[in-house]
Design a protein around this motif. Structure first.
Motif, short mmCIF file in Angstrom:
data_model
loop_
_atom_site.label_atom_id
_atom_site.label_comp_id
_atom_site.label_asym_id
_atom_site.label_seq_id
_atom_site.Cartn_x
_atom_site.Cartn_y
_atom_site.Cartn_z
N GLN A 171 35.61 67.54 -55.41
CA GLN A 171 36.86 67.57 -54.65
C GLN A 171 37.42 69.00 -54.59
O GLN A 171 37.80 69.50 -53.54
CB GLN A 171 37.87 66.62 -55.30
N LEU A 222 32.17 68.26 -44.70
CA LEU A 222 33.34 69.09 -45.02
C LEU A 222 32.98 70.08 -46.11
O LEU A 222 32.30 69.76 -47.07
CB LEU A 222 34.49 68.20 -45.48
N ALA A 260 39.15 72.87 -47.26
CA ALA A 260 40.31 71.99 -47.21
C ALA A 260 40.81 71.74 -45.80
O ALA A 260 41.45 70.73 -45.53
CB ALA A 260 41.44 72.60 -48.05
N SER A 261 40.56 72.67 -44.90
CA SER A 261 41.09 72.51 -43.56
C SER A 261 40.06 71.91 -42.64
O SER A 261 38.95 72.40 -42.51
CB SER A 261 41.52 73.87 -43.00
N GLY A 262 40.43 70.81 -42.01
CA GLY A 262 39.53 70.19 -41.06
C GLY A 262 39.33 71.05 -39.83
O GLY A 262 38.44 70.80 -39.02
N PHE A 263 40.17 72.05 -39.67
CA PHE A 263 40.07 72.89 -38.47
C PHE A 263 39.03 74.00 -38.61
O PHE A 263 38.63 74.59 -37.62
CB PHE A 263 41.44 73.50 -38.14
N ALA A 279 35.77 66.99 -37.54
CA ALA A 279 36.88 66.71 -38.47
C ALA A 279 38.23 66.73 -37.77
O ALA A 279 39.09 65.92 -38.05
CB ALA A 279 36.85 67.71 -39.62
N TYR A 280 38.42 67.67 -36.86
CA TYR A 280 39.75 67.76 -36.24
C TYR A 280 39.89 66.91 -34.99
O TYR A 280 40.96 66.82 -34.42
CB TYR A 280 40.12 69.23 -35.95
N PRO A 302 38.05 63.45 -34.49
CA PRO A 302 36.97 62.54 -34.94
C PRO A 302 36.34 61.73 -33.82
O PRO A 302 35.18 61.39 -33.90
CB PRO A 302 37.68 61.63 -35.94
N GLN A 303 37.11 61.44 -32.78
CA GLN A 303 36.53 60.60 -31.74
C GLN A 303 35.99 61.40 -30.56
O GLN A 303 35.52 60.85 -29.60
CB GLN A 303 37.57 59.59 -31.27
#
Lengths: 515, 1134
Positions: free
Chosen positions: B396, B546, B549-552, B610-611, B613-614
C-alpha cells in the motif's frame, strides 16, 4: 482565327475580373452567417436551458468537495482535493460562480429581455422567479455579488459589473418574488412543456415563489428579524408548497448528452464513484462523513440504507454493494491518508443517488414544513402545531426517496416508527431549534448549498471542526466561499469595494445575513 | 577546382536557362543589334556583344512566334560568325574561333598566345574566382572609347591600337557585367596580358524570390530577404521542414518542440507582433498561400488536458526534396503584397521544376537516422523510494509513495515495491534509456525530371517512416509532387503543380500534465524502482496497474500499450497558372491554388484507465480548403532613356472553409470494445467555418540605370468577417535601394555597397467568422430542445464586436549590404522598427458579465531589432576552401498598450498554475510570472511555524521568448570531401521547468539531499519577524521540499543555450568508378542534428523542450524527450 482567340480571351479576362471584383461581395453576408446558429433566440428553449443550468456548474467541485465537507456530509482523505473537508482554499468552488453567470444567469436574463411583451407576462414572471432562485444560491455562498449589473456584457457592454450589497440583493429578490407572483395572468400563455419544473402551471409557480419567499424571509432572522417575520408571513399567506404533488423537482433522463442527466449522478460517477471502482481507488477519495453516518445510525434512520452502501468483498472477484444498515460506516473528516479497508466505508448508493434519471430536489414540502415549524416556534404562524409541521417535514423527506426509484422507497410503517421513536420534543426554543435543524441537515443532504446556509443561520447541528495543519480558516468551519481568483485581477475595483463592505475575501468572513 | 566549380553551380542553380525561358518576338528587316536589344528586354537576360562586329551583319527578319531564347538566338545568328553562351543571367555573344578547349591556367596561356603583332595588343581575360576564361568581356582604351573589342569564347582578345598611340602609355579598361572593372596600364605592347576579373559581388547577379513569387535581382530589393536553398535542407533533415530553418536566418526564431516527430514548429520572425493573435508567418508555396493551421484537437496547451497531443501543422506537409528555395520575407515591406495576412512575415517556398533535357533525369535521396534522448536528468541516487527517510514496508505504501524518492539510503536490501514484490533497494539510473526506444527515421525520395522546350515535368515521390522513441508511436508520411510546365502556343504557357500527401500517425504521445502522458511517470517514478517492472501496465482484467497515489499520473506502459491514437491526413495541394502575353511587354497571369486537407482522428482513453475507468472516445473528421484565385497583369517599359518601370496589378480572392464533425463519446457499455456504437454518452458537434477575403493590389518597380531602385506597393482587402459598411483596409508600402558601388568610385577593397530602406503598413489577425452578431445555438444531442448563446470554437463566450478590424503592423527598416576584399568578406545588416497598432486584444472581461472576453482593437506592441549576417571565406586554396557564415539577431519586444485599465493579458499557464505567462504593459511579450520566496526587509527567509518556506509575491521572472540568437556555420571543402557544422544559440530568455519542480517535490533533484540524514536546520524569521531556528525532521523532509511547489520561482531558469545543431561530413564518390550505369554524381554523408548542447543553464532538461506552438512560450514539462539524431544520407543523380 487569331482575332477570335483574342476576343475569347478578352471575355475570359473580363469575367475573371468581374468574379474577383471586391465590390461584388454580396456573398459576404452569406459567408459570414454561421449555418449552425440562429440570430434570434427561441425563448422557450433558452428558458429550459436556464432551468437545467441552475444545477450544472460542477456539482462535485462546488458542493461535494467543498460545502459538503464543511458541514460534514462528506469526508475526504486526499490533500490534493480535500479542501472542503480540511478548509483549504481552492479556486474550484469559486469557478462555479463563473459558470453560473455565463449560463443560467445569462440565459434567464435573456429570457427576461425577450419576454417584455404584455402577452408574455406569465413567461416573464416564471423567469423572474427563476432568476431569484438562481441568484439567492449564489449570494448565500459568496455574499455581495454583481446583481443589478449581472451578465450584461452584451446588452449594456458592462464588462466590469459592480457588486451589490447582499442586503440590497435580498431586498430586491424578495420584492421580485412578490411582484412576479402577483403579475401572473391565468388567461395568458406560459412556457408550457418548455418549463421543465411545472409544465407552465401557474398555480404551482405561485406556490414555488411563496416557498422561496419563505426560505429567503427566514434567512433574515439573524440580521433583520422584523423583515424576516414580514416576508415569512407574506409567504405563508400566499400559500407555500405543502403537498407532494406540488414540490419543485427537476427530472432527468439518461440521454446521450450529459445535460439531460442528473448532474449529481454525472459528477459523482465521473469524479469518484464509478461502476468499476467498487469502493476502492476513488479518484478524489471521498466517503460519507462519520458525523453524518453516526447520526443516522444512532437514530436508526431508515434513509441510511437507501442512500448509502459499503462494498462487500466476500467474493473478491465480484464485489457487491451492501446496503445493510449495520454495516454502514462513515469516514472521519480531516484524514490525510487512506484508511485501511477503504471499501468498507459508506458511499452513495448506486441504486438511488447514482442514477442518471435520479431527480434533483429543488424545493420541497420537507423544507417548507421545517421552516413552518420554526415560524410556529417563533410565533409567526397560526396554523398547525410545530410538531405537526415537523412530522409532515420528516415524512415528506423520507417519502421523497421514492422518487429515486424502487430502491428508494421507505414504507410508511418505517416512517411512522421513526417518528414514534423521535417525536418533536418539547423544550426551550434553542433545544427545539436544534432538533429541527439537525433534522433539516439530515434531510437536505445533496442540496449542500441550502444545508450550509441553514447551518450558518441556525448553528445546528453542532459540528466539531477539524483542525488540519495549514488550513485557511483558523480551524473553524468556513462561513462562505471565496470569490473566483479572476475577480481580484479582472474586476479589482468592484471586488475591492465589496471586500471593504462585507469583509476580506476569506473563508471566515460572514455574509450579511450571517452576522 | 572541381569543388569550386560545384559550388559555383550550386550558386547559379537559381538562374533561369535560356533553354527554358521563352520570348515572343518578331523582327522585320531590322539591324541585328536592335533585335538583340529586344531579346534583352523581353527575356531579362543581359546581352554582351562586340558592337563593332555585329554591324557588319545583314538585317534580321523573324516571324512572330514564341521560342526559347536559345532558339531565337540560334535563328538570328545562324549565318554569322557569332556564337553565344549563357553565363548566369547574361548572354555573351562572341566571334567563333578555332580554339576548342580553353587553357586551364595561366601557364598554358603563355604558350597559346601568339607573339607580338605590330599595333595589336593581345591578351586573355579570366575569372578570378574560378580561373575559367571570360568570353564577351569588353576591352577598351581608357582615353579613347572608340577603340575597343570583346573577348572571344576562349576569353582572348586582340585590340588594334591606332598608330597615333604608339609610343604612349596605354591604359585599357576591361569590363564585364558583375565583375569589377579593371584598368591595366600596358608597358610593353608586345607582351600578352593576363587579366583576372574579380566579381563585383554575387549579390549583383543574385536573383531572389519575393512576394507573389516574383523574381527580382537582389540589388533591386529594398528590404531584407534571406534565401535558403533547398539543398541545405535535404541532408541533415528534420521531419518538419520548418525546424530546418533554425539557426539559418537572422531574425527568424524557430522553436522546435518537445512533442515528437509528427509535431508542429513555431516560427516567429522579428518578434511577436500580436498580443493574442497568431504570431507565425504566412506560408506561401509558388506564390500562393497554404494553410498552416494546426489540426484539431489543437496543438497542446500549457495546462494539458486529456489526450493532449501535438497534431502537427501545415508546413510539415512539404517535402524538403521538392524545395528549390525558401525565401524568408522578414519585414512588412517584403510581404506587403499579402496585405492582411502579412504582418508576421512570409515564408515563401519555391518548388523545383523540370527542364528541357535529353532523356530523363533521376535524383535519389535517402536518409536514415537514429534518435536518442538528448538529455538524461541528473537525479540523486543516494536515497530511494519512500516518504519518511525510510524504505517502504508494505505494498500500500509502495503505491502511495510510488513517485517519492525520500526514502532510506540505497543499501541493496530487499524492499517491497508497488506490485508487492520485494527487490533490491538500488538506484535505477537507466529508466529513461530502458523505457524509450531508439527512434528510427528512414526517408527516401526519388525525383524524375524531363521534357522538351514545349513541355517539361518534375515528379517526385517521398516516403518518410518514423518509429518514435516512445514505444508504439509511429509516423508514416508519403508525399508525391508533380510539376508540369508547358508552352501551349507562342504566347500562352501554363504551369501546374499537384501534390498529394498521406500521413498516418499512430499513438502520438500525450504531453504536459500527467493524464495519458507516458513521459510523466517515466521521469517521476521513484529512483529505486525499475520502470520496466510497470510493464505491461495493466492487470489480468485490463485495469491500469497503479504505481503511485494519484490516478492521474498514468502508468507509462498503460499509455503506450492501451491508449490508442490515430490520425490520418490526406492532403492535396493543387496549383495551376496560365500566362498569356498580350504584348511583348505586357502579360497577364491567372493562378488558382487549393490546399485541401482531409483529417480523420480517433483517440481512445481505454477501459480501465484509473482516471476514466469506463473510457472515452473522441472522433474528429473534417475537411479544410484554402482556395486562392488570383489574376495579375504585368507591364514593363522604359522611359526617359534611363528609367525602367515594371507595373503589376492584380486581384485575389481567398476562401477558407472548414467543414466537419466531432463526436465525443464516453463510458463504454461493453468494456474494451472501442466503438462509437458502444459508448454510453455521445455528443455530436458540427464544425463549420467559412471566410473570404477579396483583394486588389498593385506594385510599381522603378529602376534607374541599375543604380537606384524604388518600389511602391498597395493592397486593399475586403473581409467577409467584418460588417458590410466598414469592411476594407488599405495596406501600402514603399522601398528603395541604392547601389553605392555603382554610383561612385569606392576604395578598391570595397567590392560592393548597397543601401536600402523601406516602410510598410500591413495587417494581421482578421477577425474570426461569425463574430459580428450575437447568435444562439442548439445544444447537440439533448433529448429536449435547449438553446444557449453561441460559443466560439474553443467554447469561449466572446462579446460580439462588429467594429473589429485586423490590426496594423508598421515596419520601418534600413539596411546595407557590403562586400569587401573581392567578396571574401560580406556583411548584411538590417535595423528595423516594427509597431503593431490597433492590436486585437481579447480584453479579459469579468466572467460575471456573462462573457469571458471582449475583443477590442486597442493593443500596441513594438519590436525593434538588428540583424547581422557576415559571410567570409578565410581560406581559399586550390583544393581547399573554408567558408564561414555568421548570423546575429537581437529583438527588443515591448508590449506597449492593452485595454484601458488592463495591465496584463493572460497567455497561458503551467499545470496547477504554478507559473503563468502574460503579456504585460511595458514588458517584453511572454513574461513568466512565478511565486517568489518570502523574505523580510533584511532579506531573511520567512518560515511558517511548521518550517515551510513561505510563498512570497508573484514576480516577473523574464520573458519566455529569447530576444537574442546567434549562429555560425563553417563549411570546408577539400578535394571530394565536404564538412560543415552549424552551431547556434539563443539567449536572454527564461524557462519554467515543470520537470524540475516535480523532481523537487518528489525528491529526485540533488538539491533535495540536504537534511536527509539528520534533518534540515533552518535559519530565518517567522511571520512576526522574530528569529526562527528550526530543524526540519527527517520524517518531514518530503513535505518541506514538496512545499516548494508554492515557490515556483525556484524552477524558472535561464533558458539560454548553445548547441551543435548540425554536422555534415560528405564525400563525393567519383562516378567514373561505378561501372556501366551512367551516374552524374554520387554523394554519401554522415549527418547529425542536435548533436550536443555546448552550453545551458537549466538543469536536467533541454531548454528547447517547450511543448506548444502557441503564444505561451517558456513552459517545460514532461514532453517527449528531445532527441539527437544521426545517420547517413545518400544522394545520387543519374
Amino acid at each position: 482565327m487569331m482575332k477570335m482567340k483574342k476576343i475569347y480571351l478578352g471575355v475570359c479576362l473580363v469575367s475573371i475580373i468581374t468574379i474577383m471584383t471586391p465590390g461584388c461581395k454580396k456573398d459576404f453576408v452569406a459567408i459570414n452567417t454561421d449555418p449552425n446558429a440562429i440570430s434570434t433566440p427561441t425563448v422557450p428553449y433558452l428558458f429550459s436551458k436556464a432551468e437545467l443550468d441552475a444545477f450544472n456548474a460542477g456539482y462535485y467541485a462546488s458542493q461535494i468537495s467543498n460545502v459538503a465537507g464543511f458541514i460534514q456530509h462528506f469526508a475526504n482523505y486526499k490533500l490534493t482535493s480535500g479542501f472542503g473537508d480540511k478548509y483549504l482554499t481552492n479556486n474550484e468552488a469559486g469557478t462555479a460562480l463563473n459558470t453560473y453567470y455565463q449560463n443560467t444567469v445569462s440565459e434567464i436574463s435573456d429570457v427576461i429581455r425577450y419576454s417584455q411583451d404584455p402577452a408574455d407576462v406569465n413567461k416573464l414572471s416564471q423567469a423572474r422567479i427563476w432568476k431569484v432562485y438562481v441568484m439567492h444560491r449564489m449570494t448565500d455562498m459568496f455574499g455581495d455579488l454583481p446583481y443589478s449589473q449581472a451578465a450584461q456584457g452584451y446588452t449594456n457592454n458592462t464588462f466590469f459589473p459592480v457588486y451589490d450589497a447582499q442586503s440590497a440583493i435580498y431586498s430586491d429578490m424578495l420584492n421580485e418574488l412578490d411582484a412576479a407572483t402577483q403579475a401572473f395572468d391565468a388567461n395568458k400563455a406560459t412556457f408550457g412543456s418548455a418549463d421543465l419544473l411545472y409544465g407552465g402551471n401557474i398555480t404551482n409557480w405561485k406556490k414555488f415563489a411563496y416557498s422561496l419567499m419563505l426560505r429567503l424571509g427566514m434567512r433574515l432572522t439573524k440580521v433583520d428579524a422584523v423583515n424576516a417575520q414580514k416576508w415569512v408571513q407574506k409567504a405563508i399567506a400566499g400559500g407555500v408548497i405543502l403537498n407532494d404533488a406540488d414540490i419543485a423537482v427537476m427530472k432527468y433522463q439518461s440521454g446521450s448528452n450529459t445535460i439531460n442527466r442528473n448532474p449529481i449522478a454525472v459528477d459523482l460517477i465521473g469524479n469518484d464513484y464509478s461502476a468499476t471502482a467498487f469502493g476502492l481507488n476513488l479518484i478524489e477519495g471521498d466517503k460519507y462523513s462519520d458525523t453524518y453516518v453516526n447520526y443516522m445510525k444512532s437514530n436508526k434512520d431508515p434513509r441510511l440504507s437507501v442512500m448509502a452502501v459499503v462494498w462487500n468483498y466476500a467474493d473478491p472477484n465480484n464485489p457487491v454493494p451492501d446496503t445493510t444498515f449495520a454495516n454502514q460506516k462513515g469516514m472521519a473528516n480531516g484524514l490525510t491518508s487512506q484508511p485501511v479497508n477503504f471499501q468498507s466505508y459508506s458511499e452513495p448508493n448506486p441504486a438511488t443517488i447514482l442514477q442518471y434519471t435520479a431527480p434533483v430536489m429543488v424545493l420541497t414540502n420537507a423544507e417548507t414544513n421545517f421552516l413552518l415549524t420554526e415560524a410556529t416556534l417563533r410565533g409567526w404562524n397560526n396554523g398547525e402545531s410545530a410538531a405537526s409541521y415537523y412530522n409532515a417535514g420528516v415524512t415528506a423527506a423520507m417519502h421523497q426517496w421514492a422518487l429515486f426509484g424502487s430502491a428508494g422507497v421507505i414504507s410508511s410503517t418505517k416512517i411512522n416508527a421513526y417518528l414514534a421513536a423521535h417525536p418533536f420534543a418539547a423544550g426551550t426554543f434553542d433545544q427545539q431549534m436544534q432538533q429541527l435543524h439537525t433534522q433539516f441537515w439530515a434531510s437536505m443532504i445533496y442540496d449542500e448549498y441550502e444545508s450550509f446556509s441553514n447551518w450558518r443561520r441556525t448553528g445546528y447541528p453542532v459540528l466539531t471542526p477539524v483542525n488540519y495543519q495549514g488550513n485557511n480558516s483558523n480551524g473553524t468551519i468556513p462561513r462562505r466561499i471565496m470569490y473566483p481568483l479572476s475577480e481580484a485581477s479582472v474586476n479589482s475595483t468592484n471586488y475591492n469595494a465589496a471586500n471593504a463592505r462585507q469583509g476580506p475575501d476569506l473563508l471566515t468572513t460572514h455574509v450579511w445575513w450571517d452576522k | 577546382m572541381l569543388i569550386t566549380a560545384q559550388l559555383l553551380l550550386a550558386k547559379t542553380s537559381n538562374s533561369q536557362s535560356i533553354r527554358d525561358e521563352t520570348i515572343t518576338i518578331e523582327a522585320k528587316n531590322e539591324p541585328l543589334e536592335k533585335t538583340l536589344k529586344k531579346i534583352e528586354k523581353l527575356s531579362g537576360f543581359r546581352m554582351a556583344y562586340p558592337s563593332e562586329k555585329i554591324v557588319q551583319y545583314k538585317n534580321v527578319t523573324l516571324l512572330k512566334e514564341t521560342r526559347t531564347v536559345e532558339k531565337t538566338l540560334k535563328l538570328i545568328l545562324d549565318n554569322t560568325d557569332l556564337d553565344f553562351k549563357q553565363f548566369e543571367k547574361k548572354i555573351i555573344i562572341f566571334e567563333k574561333n578555332g580554339i576548342k578547349n580553353p587553357p586551364s591556367d595561366a601557364a598554358d596561356l603563355q604558350g597559346n598566345i601568339a607573339g607580338y603583332i605590330a599595333g595589336v595588343l593581345k591578351g586573355k581575360v579570366y575569372f578570378d574566382d574560378n580561373s575559367s576564361s571570360v568570353p564577351g568581356a569588353s576591352v577598351t582604351l581608357k582615353n579613347d572609347q572608340s577603340v575597343g573589342t570583346i573577348t572571344n569564347n576562349t576569353g582572348a582578345f586582340e585590340l588594334t591600337i591606332p598608330d597615333k598611340y604608339k609610343g604612349t602609355a596605354i591604359t585599357i579598361v576591361v569590363a564585364y557585367i558583375g565583375y569589377i572593372k579593371q584598368e591595366v596600364t600596358v608597358t610593353d605592347i608586345n607582351s600578352p596580358l593576363v587579366i583576372r576579373l574579380k566579381p563585383a559581388s554575387s549579390a549583383l547577379n543574385e536573383v531572389v524570390v519575393t512576394a507573389l513569387g516574383i523574381r527580382k535581382e537582389r540589388k533591386a530589393v529594398g528590404f531584407s530577404v534571406t534565401e535558403v536553398k533547398g539543398d541545405e535542407l535535404v541532408q541533415a533533415r528534420e521531419v518538419n521542414v520548418a525546424n530546418s530553418l533554425e539557426g539559418k536566418v537572422a531574425g527568424v526564431n524557430v522553436s522546435s518542440l518537445a512533442t515528437g516527430p509528427g509535431g508542429s514548429s513555431r516560427v516567429v520572425i522579428r518578434g511577436s507582433g500580436s498580443i493574442a493573435g497568431n504570431n507565425q508567418p504566412l506560408y506561401v508555396v509558388n506564390g500562393m498561400p497554404i494553410d498552416n493551421v494546426p489540426s484539431t484537437p489543437n496543438t497542446t496547451n500549457g495546462s494539458g488536458t486529456n489526450l493532449n497531443v501535438d497534431n502537427g501543422d501545415g508546413i510539415s506537409g512539404i517535402n524538403p526534396d521538392d524545395i528549390e528555395s525558401i525565401s524568408v520575407l522578414k519585414g512588412g515591406t517584403a510581404s506587403a503584397l499579402y496585405g492582411s495576412r502579412a504582418s508576421n512575415g512570409v515564408v515563401l517556398i519555391t518548388t523545383k521544376k523540370g527542364a528541357a533535357q535529353k532523356g530523363i533525369g533521376v535524383e535519389y535521396n535517402s536518409t536514415f537516422t537514429a534518435e536518442t534522448p538528448e538529455v538524461i536528468p541528473d537525479w540523486q541516487y543516494q536515497y530511494g523510494e519512500g516518504k519518511f527517510g525510510t524504505p517502504v514496508t508494505n505494498q500500500q505504501d509502495a503505491i502511495s509513495y510510488g513517485r517519492l524518492s525520500f526514502g532510506g539510503k540505497l543499501d541493496g536490501s530487499n524492499v517491497i515495491q508497488f506490485d508487492g514484490v520485494s527487490r533490491p533497494y538500488v538506484a535505477q539510473k537507466n529508466n529513461i534509456k530502458n523505457f524509450y526506444n531508439t527512434g528510427k527515421t528512414f526517408t527516401n525520395t526519388i525525383a524524375f525530371t524531363g521534357g522538351t522546350d514545349a513541355l517539361n515535368f518534375r515528379f517526385s515521390v517521398s516516403d518518410l517512416n518514423n518509429k518514435g522513441i516512445v514505444p508504439n508511436n509511429s509516423l508514416d508520411k508519403k508525399i508525391s509532387n508533380l510539376n508540369v510546365n508547358a508552352k501551349l502556343s507562342k504566347n500562352l504557357s501554363i504551369e501546374a503543380v499537384a501534390q498529394y500527401n498521406v500521413e498516418d500517425n499512430f499513438n502520438r504521445p500525450g504531453l504536459g500534465d500527467a493524464l495519458g502522458n507516458p513521459n510523466w511517470g517515466t521521469y517521476m517514478i521513484a529512483n529505486s524502482v525499475d520502470i520496466r517492472k510497470l510493464a505491461p501496465g495493466y492487470d489480468a482484467s485490463g485495469n491500469e496497474t497503479l504505481w503511485n497515489a494519484s490516478g492521474f499520473a498514468t502508468n507509462p506502459y498503460f499509455v503506450v500499450n492501451r491508449f490508442q491514437e490515430k490520425d490520418t491526413k490526406n492532403r492535396f495541394i493543387g496549383y495551376a497558372s496560365v500566362k498569356y502575353n498580350l504584348l511583348d511587354n505586357l502579360f497577364i497571369k491567372g493562378r488558382v491554388s487549393d490546399d485541401n486537407l482531409s483529417y480523420d482522428y480517433t483517440g481512445i482513453t481505454p477501459t480501465g484507465t484509473a482516471y476514466a475507468p469506463q473510457g472515452v472516445m473522441n472522433v474528429i473528421k473534417y475537411n479544410t480548403a484554402e482556395i486562392n484565385t488570383e489574376l495579375t497583369a504585368n507591364y514593363n517599359t522604359r522611359f526617359l532613356k534611363d528609367f525602367n518601370v515594371n507595373v503589376l496589378a492584380g486581384g485575389n480572392k481567398q476562401q477558407h472553409t472548414l467543414n466537419g464533425v466531432e463526436v465525443d463519446g464516453s463510458n463504454f457499455n461493453i468494456p474494451f470494445f472501442y466503438s462509437l456504437s458502444n459508448v454510453n454518452s455521445v455528443i455530436t458537434l458540427p464544425k463549420y467555418t467559412k471566410t473570404a477575403v477579396n483583394s486588389v493590389f498593385a506594385a510599381a518597380d522603378f529602376d534607374y540605370k541599375s543604380i537606384a531602385y524604388l518600389s511602391v506597393t498597395g493592397r486593399n482587402d475586403w473581409f467577409s468577417t467584418l460588417s458590410l459598411d466598414d469592411d476594407h483596409i488599405f495596406y501600402p508600402s514603399v522601398s528603395g535601394s541604392f547601389i553605392l558601388s555603382e554610383a561612385v568610385k569606392l576604395p578598391s577593397w570595397i567590392s560592393y555597397a548597397k543601401l536600402r530602406g523601406s516602410w510598410a503598413q500591413v495587417g494581421g489577425g482578421a477577425p474570426n467568422p461569425y463574430g459580428i452578431n450575437l447568435t444562439y445555438s442548439q445544444l447537440a444531442g439533448s433529448t429536449i430542445p435547449l438553446q444557449q448563446i453561441s460559443r466560439d470554437a474553443s467554447g469561449n463566450l466572446i462579446v460580439p464586436n462588429n467594429k473589429l478590424k485586423p490590426y496594423t503592423s508598421q515596419t520601418f527598416e534600413v539596411g546595407t549590404e557590403l562586400k569587401f576584399f573581392n567578396n571574401r568578406l560580406g556583411l548584411d545588416l538590417a535595423l528595423y522598427n516594427r509597431a503593431t497598432i490597433n492590436d486585437i486584444v481579447p480584453a479579459n472581461v469579468d466572467p460575471l458579465s456573462g462573457f469571458t472576453s471582449a475583443y477590442l482593437n486597442i493593443g500596441k506592441i513594438s519590436n525593434k531589432g538588428i540583424e547581422l549576417l557576415l559571410t567570409g571565406r578565410p581560406v581559399k586554396a586550390n583544393h581547399f576552401t573554408w567558408d564561414v557564415t555568421y548570423t546575429y539577431s537581437y529583438n527588443k519586444n515591448t508590449v506597449e498598450k492593452l485595454a484601458a485599465g488592463q495591465n496584463s493579458f493572460f497567455l497561458g499557464t503551467a499545470v496547477n498554475s504554478y507559473v503563468s505567462i502574460y503579456a504585460e504593459v511595458g514588458k517584453p511579450y511572454g513574461e513568466i510570472q512565478a511565486y517568489a520566496l518570502k523574505k523580510d526587509a533584511q532579506g531573511r527567509t520567512v518560515y511558517a511555524a511548521n518550517g515551510f518556506e513561505e510563498q512570497g509575491n508573484l514576480v516577473d521572472m523574464g520573458t519566455g521568448v529569447a530576444p537574442s540568437a546567434m549562429s555560425i556555420t563553417n563549411s570546408f571543402n577539400f578535394h571530394r570531401f565536404n564538412f560543415s557544422f552549424l552551431i547556434d544559440g539563443k539567449y536572454g530568455n527564461k524557462i519554467y521547468s515543470g520537470t524540475n519542480l516535480y523532481g523537487d517535490r518528489f525528491g529526485l533533484l540533488k538539491s533535495t539531499l540536504p537534511g536527509r540524514d539528520s534533518g534540515l536546520p533552518l535559519n530565518g524569521v517567522d511571520d512576526n519577524g522574530q528569529p526562527f531556528n528550526y530543524t526540519v525532521p527527517v520524517s518531514d523532509i518530503a513535505n518541506f521540499y514538496d512545499n516548494r511547489k508554492n515557490i515556483s520561482s525556484f524552477f524558472v531558469y535561464d533558458g539560454s543555450f548553445i548547441k551543435l545543431r548540425q554536422v555534415i561530413l560528405g564525400y563525393s564518390i567519383p562516378t567514373n568508378s561505378i561501372g556501366s550505369i551512367k551516374i552524374q554524381s554520387l554523394n554519401i554523408s554522415f549527418v547529425a542534428r542536435n548533436l550536443l548542447i555546448l552550453y545551458k543553464k537549466a538543469p536536467n532538461i533541454d531548454p528547447e523542450s517547450t511543448f506548444t506552438a502557441g503564444n505561451e512560450q517558456g513552459l517545460e514539462m514532461f514532453g517527449v524527450p528531445r532527441t539527437r539524431s544521426y545517420g547517413l544520407n545518400l544522394m545520387v543523380k543519374f
